[in-house]
Scaffold this active site. Sequence first.
Site, PDB file in Angstrom:
ATOM      1  N   TYR A 184       0.842  -1.194   0.000  1.00  0.00           N
ATOM      2  CA  TYR A 184       0.000   0.000   0.000  1.00  0.00           C
ATOM      3  C   TYR A 184       0.881   1.251   0.000  1.00  0.00           C
ATOM      4  CZ  TYR A 184      -3.626  -3.462   0.603  1.00  0.00           C
ATOM      5  OH  TYR A 184      -4.454  -4.540   0.417  1.00  0.00           O
ATOM      6  N   ARG A 328      -6.770 -14.858  10.218  1.00  0.00           N
ATOM      7  CA  ARG A 328      -7.794 -15.799   9.735  1.00  0.00           C
ATOM      8  C   ARG A 328      -8.099 -16.893  10.746  1.00  0.00           C
ATOM      9  NH1 ARG A 328      -5.292 -16.035   3.728  1.00  0.00           N
ATOM     10  NH2 ARG A 328      -3.502 -15.364   4.965  1.00  0.00           N
TER      11      ARG A 328
END
Length: 333
Positions: A184, A328
């Site tokens: 990013y 996750r």
Amino acid sequence: MSLLFQPIHFDQLQLSNKIVIAPMCQYSANEQGELSYWHEQQWAAYALSGAGLCIVEATAVQPEGRISYADLGLWNDLQRAQIKALLAKLKTISPMPFGIQLAHAGRKASTDKPWDGRGQLPPEHAQGWQTVSASNVPFNPADHAPHALNTAEIERIIADFAESAKRAVNAGFELIELHAAHGYLLHQFMSPLSNLRTDEYGGSFENRIRLTLEVFQAMKNVVPAGYPIGVRLSATDWMDGADSWNVESAAGISKALEQLGAAYIHVSSGGLHIEQKIDLHAGYQVPFAAAVKKEVSIPVIAVGLITEALQAEGILQNAQADAIGLARAMLYD
């Protein structure tokens, strides 16, 4: 005695244990970057999980900084007010502190929701916009080229990170994580693969890390003394043989961030280049955390395919990290 269930401090914030729920994009906000009912139930589930800390998903400091049109934002006071109300509700069911990851996606912005499969949406699309970056090099050759930021635009982004940091404190978040990883915007400035600039923000290592340090300092200047701001870094671009961001670079910026008062370093990897070759296996990023930990005295969080309690405990026992990020694994159970 288990190290995993011992307290840890990030600046003035004490966690009851060393399990950190790492940020995970949910792509479930409305197109104004506002909370949905999904976030209410998701954050409540996190609050009751028993973890020491939850850091919510990458949250954009500008509309153009969102990864997708369904990303959460904290660029206006309505978003802040909605988040403040939700965090107040969570405090009625759990004392667990919540933090927020503030981010700008740069050239990896303007995408579809991943499960809808359209990839990056061009500026002329109703749900797309013009992306920005250090240089006009797209992440994917098929993407619309990003606009290379000028100095005035860089200053605006720095100011918007600071404004979002103030809103985060006011909303009731007890910690901020600055997202400088996963390809990013801040990572795009740090890596020579995406930063081809020749001004004070490009070229040398010191110039390429300048924006991240300036953003961090601007945020630090507007939050209360002792308020924790940590930083998430990619430790490598996974581009062996290329002039790229690597673990030595990550250690170097970590030392600079420690001097500026960073509460911790959260060590991840990758996301910068489409041709990355990741060696994926259980705990595959832990050696990067261990390498950074040798260079700094502030806490280091390890993350990445850590799925078993004994695996997490072993990382701490072997002094490879100071806390464990689970992502996750927390969604699954």
